[in-house]
Design a protein around this motif. Sequence first.
Motif, PDB file in Angstrom:
ATOM      1  N   LEU A 296       0.826  -1.204   0.000  1.00  0.00           N
ATOM      2  CA  LEU A 296       0.000   0.000   0.000  1.00  0.00           C
ATOM      3  C   LEU A 296       0.859   1.252   0.000  1.00  0.00           C
ATOM      4  O   LEU A 296       0.539   2.253  -0.664  1.00  0.00           O
ATOM      5  CB  LEU A 296      -0.932  -0.006   1.220  1.00  0.00           C
ATOM      6  CG  LEU A 296      -2.031  -1.071   1.226  1.00  0.00           C
ATOM      7  CD1 LEU A 296      -2.815  -1.005   2.525  1.00  0.00           C
ATOM      8  CD2 LEU A 296      -2.964  -0.882   0.044  1.00  0.00           C
ATOM      9  N   ALA A 297       1.973   1.229   0.738  1.00  0.00           N
ATOM     10  CA  ALA A 297       2.866   2.388   0.781  1.00  0.00           C
ATOM     11  C   ALA A 297       3.451   2.682  -0.596  1.00  0.00           C
ATOM     12  O   ALA A 297       3.538   3.846  -1.017  1.00  0.00           O
ATOM     13  CB  ALA A 297       3.982   2.143   1.795  1.00  0.00           C
ATOM     14  N   LEU A 298       3.843   1.643  -1.315  1.00  0.00           N
ATOM     15  CA  LEU A 298       4.404   1.845  -2.654  1.00  0.00           C
ATOM     16  C   LEU A 298       3.355   2.413  -3.614  1.00  0.00           C
ATOM     17  O   LEU A 298       3.648   3.284  -4.435  1.00  0.00           O
ATOM     18  CB  LEU A 298       4.948   0.521  -3.196  1.00  0.00           C
ATOM     19  CG  LEU A 298       6.160  -0.054  -2.447  1.00  0.00           C
ATOM     20  CD1 LEU A 298       6.514  -1.427  -3.008  1.00  0.00           C
ATOM     21  CD2 LEU A 298       7.355   0.877  -2.550  1.00  0.00           C
TER      22      LEU A 298
ATOM     23  N   ILE B 232       5.460   5.550   7.259  1.00  0.00           N
ATOM     24  CA  ILE B 232       4.151   6.003   7.737  1.00  0.00           C
ATOM     25  C   ILE B 232       3.134   4.868   7.681  1.00  0.00           C
ATOM     26  O   ILE B 232       2.359   4.666   8.613  1.00  0.00           O
ATOM     27  CB  ILE B 232       3.675   7.203   6.896  1.00  0.00           C
ATOM     28  CG1 ILE B 232       4.586   8.415   7.134  1.00  0.00           C
ATOM     29  CG2 ILE B 232       2.233   7.563   7.226  1.00  0.00           C
ATOM     30  CD1 ILE B 232       4.297   9.586   6.225  1.00  0.00           C
ATOM     31  N   GLU B 233       3.145   4.123   6.591  1.00  0.00           N
ATOM     32  CA  GLU B 233       2.154   3.068   6.409  1.00  0.00           C
ATOM     33  C   GLU B 233       2.375   1.899   7.366  1.00  0.00           C
ATOM     34  O   GLU B 233       1.405   1.293   7.847  1.00  0.00           O
ATOM     35  CB  GLU B 233       2.194   2.586   4.951  1.00  0.00           C
ATOM     36  CG  GLU B 233       1.164   1.538   4.587  1.00  0.00           C
ATOM     37  CD  GLU B 233      -0.250   2.088   4.622  1.00  0.00           C
ATOM     38  OE1 GLU B 233      -1.170   1.305   4.927  1.00  0.00           O
ATOM     39  OE2 GLU B 233      -0.434   3.284   4.355  1.00  0.00           O
ATOM     40  N   THR B 234       3.614   1.561   7.622  1.00  0.00           N
ATOM     41  CA  THR B 234       3.898   0.412   8.489  1.00  0.00           C
ATOM     42  C   THR B 234       4.020   0.799   9.958  1.00  0.00           C
ATOM     43  O   THR B 234       4.156  -0.090  10.809  1.00  0.00           O
ATOM     44  CB  THR B 234       5.205  -0.271   8.052  1.00  0.00           C
ATOM     45  OG1 THR B 234       6.289   0.675   8.091  1.00  0.00           O
ATOM     46  CG2 THR B 234       5.075  -0.827   6.644  1.00  0.00           C
ATOM     47  N   ALA B 235       3.973   2.102  10.267  1.00  0.00           N
ATOM     48  CA  ALA B 235       4.161   2.542  11.652  1.00  0.00           C
ATOM     49  C   ALA B 235       3.149   1.918  12.614  1.00  0.00           C
ATOM     50  O   ALA B 235       3.547   1.414  13.684  1.00  0.00           O
ATOM     51  CB  ALA B 235       4.115   4.067  11.727  1.00  0.00           C
ATOM     52  N   PRO B 236       1.834   1.934  12.329  1.00  0.00           N
ATOM     53  CA  PRO B 236       0.889   1.327  13.284  1.00  0.00           C
ATOM     54  C   PRO B 236       1.164  -0.147  13.548  1.00  0.00           C
ATOM     55  O   PRO B 236       1.075  -0.610  14.688  1.00  0.00           O
ATOM     56  CB  PRO B 236      -0.468   1.529  12.594  1.00  0.00           C
ATOM     57  CG  PRO B 236      -0.266   2.667  11.663  1.00  0.00           C
ATOM     58  CD  PRO B 236       1.137   2.551  11.188  1.00  0.00           C
ATOM     59  N   VAL B 237       1.499  -0.890  12.487  1.00  0.00           N
ATOM     60  CA  VAL B 237       1.780  -2.317  12.666  1.00  0.00           C
ATOM     61  C   VAL B 237       3.046  -2.511  13.495  1.00  0.00           C
ATOM     62  O   VAL B 237       3.087  -3.358  14.407  1.00  0.00           O
ATOM     63  CB  VAL B 237       1.923  -3.003  11.298  1.00  0.00           C
ATOM     64  CG1 VAL B 237       2.228  -4.484  11.468  1.00  0.00           C
ATOM     65  CG2 VAL B 237       0.661  -2.825  10.468  1.00  0.00           C
ATOM     66  N   LEU B 238       4.080  -1.730  13.205  1.00  0.00           N
ATOM     67  CA  LEU B 238       5.338  -1.854  13.956  1.00  0.00           C
ATOM     68  C   LEU B 238       5.162  -1.451  15.404  1.00  0.00           C
ATOM     69  O   LEU B 238       5.754  -2.069  16.315  1.00  0.00           O
ATOM     70  CB  LEU B 238       6.422  -1.002  13.291  1.00  0.00           C
ATOM     71  CG  LEU B 238       6.876  -1.464  11.907  1.00  0.00           C
ATOM     72  CD1 LEU B 238       7.868  -0.482  11.305  1.00  0.00           C
ATOM     73  CD2 LEU B 238       7.506  -2.855  11.986  1.00  0.00           C
ATOM     74  N   VAL B 239       4.359  -0.409  15.650  1.00  0.00           N
ATOM     75  CA  VAL B 239       4.113   0.020  17.037  1.00  0.00           C
ATOM     76  C   VAL B 239       3.450  -1.094  17.832  1.00  0.00           C
ATOM     77  O   VAL B 239       3.847  -1.407  18.967  1.00  0.00           O
ATOM     78  CB  VAL B 239       3.260   1.303  17.049  1.00  0.00           C
ATOM     79  CG1 VAL B 239       2.737   1.580  18.459  1.00  0.00           C
ATOM     80  CG2 VAL B 239       4.086   2.488  16.572  1.00  0.00           C
TER      81      VAL B 239
END
Length: 379
Positions: A106-108, A282-289
């Motif tokens: 999605l980020a790409l 930005i896109e993976t931040a919620p998952v990583l958090v």
Amino acid sequence: MSSIKKFFLFCSGIDQSILEKCPSDENKYVGIGATVFFTGVMALFSGGYALYTVFDSWFFALLFGVVWGLMIFNLDRYIVSSMKSHGKFGRDFMIALPRLALALLLALVISKPLELKIFDKEIEAELIVMEQEVFKTQEDKIKERYQAQIEEKQAAIATLKDEIAAKTAQRDTLALMAIQEADGTGGSMNRNLGPIYRAKKLDADNAQAELAALQTAYLPRIEALEEEVLAAETSIKTDIENLKRDSYGGLAARMEALDRLAQRSDAIYYASIFVVLLFIAIETAPVLVKLISHRSPYDYLLHEHEHQFQMANYENTSILSNKIASSVKYNTEVGTYQVNAKIAAEKKLIDAALEQRVDTLRDQPINWEDVFMKRPIIE
């Protein structure tokens, strides 16, 4: 609780009734929800700009941008809400791995249109160069279509002109020899108009006659060939003028222009990479958090709530399974007993009928004549 905070909590996909029991986790999920929301907003701008470059219409760009933004927002919200912490990093990472891959994709997708907008001025300049290259290629193809016949006709014209030039040179040489013989500057070196001069003058006149005949035969052909060459060149100009000069600036063209710029400029190349990495972060931040965070009270309460539901479901399914098993066992045993009873009753009836038949045969006298004649004993 403010309405904005409630909205961000909704964006994070948590169960607010459970979160009310552990307010210490509130700020964490407000931040996650805000990240999910602004990712959807960026997706709105990204999708809208991408469609605007295709259709050049603000209405359709806005409509598609809203739909695209809502779809990305819903996907991000699902990704975040579907992740649950189990307290073991390895297990949590394996569960989060497909979600990270989806977030990366999605980020790409989101970053590319916005990346094109960031480098819009450089891309516009490169598009002009690419447009000229495209037009030059089209013109070359048109010229190539007529080039063979033009060269063929030009070669024929050159051959005819060479023959005329050779004959003209021959005539000039013979005429010069006759003049030199007459004035004594050449030939016999005697100034006179004698037989030698008249012979050379005759050769010059014959050459002039041959040249005139050649010109009469060749000049119309040369003129016709030159007109054909001119017509072909006119066709080339007409075809070039009739070329459809559409604006060159679609989405694919802009992506190609950015790629060309990145190949020539290290600054644009690294800037493009950093823009993509920014959107990936930005896109993976919620998952990583959620992946690197310790198991919080909300996770424990959520696990307890789900476990209660799971156990209640297990209890209900066990009761239902036992009930069905008992019913099956009852029907099976009763059915088996009924079948056995019917078989026993039928056996008794058969035995009684056989005994009665035997008694009848025992009381009836035997006719030996019928026996030997193979006739039935009882009629």
